[in-house]
Design a protein around this motif. Structure first.
Motif, short mmCIF file in Angstrom:
data_model
loop_
_atom_site.label_atom_id
_atom_site.label_comp_id
_atom_site.label_asym_id
_atom_site.label_seq_id
_atom_site.Cartn_x
_atom_site.Cartn_y
_atom_site.Cartn_z
N THR A 166 0.82 -1.21 0.00
CA THR A 166 0.00 0.00 0.00
C THR A 166 0.86 1.26 0.00
O THR A 166 0.41 2.33 -0.43
N GLY A 167 2.08 1.15 0.51
CA GLY A 167 2.96 2.31 0.61
C GLY A 167 2.50 3.33 1.63
O GLY A 167 3.00 4.46 1.66
N ARG A 168 1.58 2.95 2.49
CA ARG A 168 0.97 3.90 3.43
C ARG A 168 1.43 3.61 4.86
O ARG A 168 1.36 2.48 5.35
N LEU A 169 1.92 4.65 5.54
CA LEU A 169 2.31 4.52 6.94
C LEU A 169 1.06 4.49 7.82
O LEU A 169 0.17 5.33 7.68
N LEU A 170 0.98 3.50 8.71
CA LEU A 170 -0.12 3.43 9.66
C LEU A 170 0.15 4.43 10.78
O LEU A 170 1.09 4.28 11.56
N ARG A 171 -0.70 5.45 10.86
CA ARG A 171 -0.48 6.50 11.84
C ARG A 171 -1.85 7.01 12.32
O ARG A 171 -2.36 8.02 11.85
N PRO A 172 -2.51 6.25 13.23
CA PRO A 172 -3.84 6.66 13.67
C PRO A 172 -3.79 7.95 14.49
O PRO A 172 -2.75 8.34 15.01
N ALA A 173 -4.95 8.58 14.60
CA ALA A 173 -5.07 9.79 15.40
C ALA A 173 -5.36 9.42 16.86
O ALA A 173 -5.66 8.26 17.19
N SER A 174 -5.23 10.37 17.74
CA SER A 174 -5.58 10.18 19.15
C SER A 174 -6.35 11.39 19.63
O SER A 174 -6.32 12.46 19.00
N VAL A 175 -7.03 11.22 20.75
CA VAL A 175 -7.79 12.32 21.35
C VAL A 175 -7.06 12.73 22.64
O VAL A 175 -6.91 11.91 23.56
N TYR A 176 -6.59 13.94 22.69
CA TYR A 176 -5.84 14.42 23.84
C TYR A 176 -6.78 14.69 25.01
O TYR A 176 -7.80 15.39 24.86
N THR A 177 -6.47 14.14 26.17
CA THR A 177 -7.32 14.32 27.35
C THR A 177 -6.59 15.03 28.48
O THR A 177 -7.10 15.14 29.59
N GLY A 178 -5.35 15.50 28.22
CA GLY A 178 -4.59 16.20 29.25
C GLY A 178 -4.95 17.66 29.35
O GLY A 178 -5.78 18.17 28.62
N PRO A 179 -4.31 18.39 30.29
CA PRO A 179 -4.60 19.82 30.47
C PRO A 179 -4.05 20.64 29.31
O PRO A 179 -3.04 20.29 28.71
N MET A 180 -4.71 21.69 28.98
CA MET A 180 -4.24 22.63 27.97
C MET A 180 -3.47 23.76 28.64
O MET A 180 -3.77 24.14 29.79
N PRO A 181 -2.48 24.30 27.98
CA PRO A 181 -1.75 25.43 28.59
C PRO A 181 -2.64 26.66 28.74
O PRO A 181 -3.62 26.83 28.00
#
Length: 360
Positions: A344-359
């Motif tokens: 496929t030539g495609r890098l597997l790189r799923p997304a994530s949902v950030y649940t930590g504090p924001m600056p």
């Protein structure tokens, strides 16, 4: 994609399009390279199944040619044991097998997938014998993969029935959809790392108890029960304590694991030397009934581990070697998935949902 989806083991998330295998958990069906698993195990050996998987991944392979190539690959792998085995010293068998896999490298004149498939039974057999203080046994290139692995483990030839039973096992476990170890192998392969790295990652994922399972404790359970009169009280007490019955229930299958029936038939061809097959059948029957009463609605049925343990035990394979022997079969799926992913030539790189504090 919701937060629930990202934190629930990626259940239901499609990670790849594949021609290699299909798992129907509701229908209790496993299709490998276009054949139902029972049909595939009945009509071909490990070399035939591996050839079909490689061909489905785009690497056209003939079973007869693969058999000869794997014989040569086993001989070459054995010649390199002197350099590989020192890395496994002082390690338990499973960890030593991981170190040995990481030490496999390219062989001139052999495709990488052939080098890997041929090396795995040599490593498994050599380490199983080393754990017993015995020297490795050289392979016989004229034999099939299953027969030669048993011979290298024991030092004596296996019977035709034993080789056929192990062949059926290796075929049955050769691939199983997007399981954790296969996904790990595909992630590594997607970086365009070589097959050796991808297979090492696959085995590392397999070593975890939530994926590799625990077929050896099935034998511990049968030994603890011991006789028919103990089946009901032992199982009822285990369930009352909230313990898991080994060999029952599966993350994907909501009905009986189709691989269990394939292996049950193979066990029946081996006779009962050293194994009380009648007791095992009674334990299976009562356990299914007890689980239905104790956990209504959960549909916990026999899985592949139950008859894997009985089959490998009947073949007198050491319990510590059960996971490496499983990997011998599953490597066919790992390399096929890695090849398919690389195409496929495609890098597997799923997304994530950030649940930590924001600056601030």
């Amino acid at each position: 994609m919701t937060l629930h989806q990202t934190t629930a083991g990626l259940d239901g998330v499609t990670a790849a399009m594949t021609a290699l295998s299909h798992v129907d958990g509701e229908g209790g069906e496993l299709i490998i390279a276009g054949s139902r698993v029972a049909q595939l195990a009945a009509e071909t050996d490990f070399e035939g199944a591996a050839a079909r998987l490689l061909s489905a991944a785009g690497k056209e392979t003939a079973a007869g040619e693969l058999r000869a190539e794997l014989g040569e690959a086993r001989v070459r792998a054995f010649a390199r044991l002197e350099k590989i085995l020192p890395a496994t010293e002082s390690l338990a068998l499973g960890a030593g097998f991981r170190a040995a896999i990481a030490a496999i490298d390219r062989e001139d004149g052999l495709d990488d997938e052939v080098a890997l498939l041929g090396a795995m039974p040599v490593l498994a057999a050599a380490l199983a014998r080393s754990a017993e203080g015995l020297a490795p046994v050289a392979p016989d290139a004229s034999l099939g993969q299953a027969a030669d692995m048993l011979r290298m483990m024991r030092g004596t030839a296996a019977s035709d029935a034993e080789a056929a039973a192990l062949d059926a096992y290796l075929v049955t476990v050769s691939d199983h959809g997007m399981n954790a170890s296969t996904f790990a192998a595909r992630v590594v392969a997607s970086t365009q790392a070589d097959l050796f790295m991808a297979v090492t990652a696959g085995y590392c994922a397999l070593s975890g108890p939530l994926h590799g399972g625990a077929p050896a404790p099935v034998l511990d359970m049968l030994e603890a029960i011991g006789k028919a009169d103990n089946i009901a009280p032992w199982i009822d007490a285990a369930l009352a304590r909230g313990e898991r019955l080994m060999g029952f229930g599966h993350r994907i299958y909501k009905v009986r694991d189709p691989r269990a029936d394939v292996l049950k038939r193979s066990v029946g061809t081996l006779g009962s030397e050293g194994m009380d097959l009648g007791l095992a059948a009674e334990v299976e029957g009562y356990a299914r009934e007890a689980l239905a009463r104790a956990k209504p609605g959960r549909r916990l049925d026999t899985n592949v581990e139950f008859y894997t343990a009985i089959l490998l035990g009947a073949l007198k394979i050491p319990r510590e070697a059960f996971t490496p022997v499983f990997a011998v079969g599953r490597t066919a799926g790992w390399v096929a998935h890695a090849l398919e992913q690389q195409r496929t030539g495609r890098l597997l790189r799923p997304a994530s949902v950030y649940t930590g504090p924001m600056p601030a």
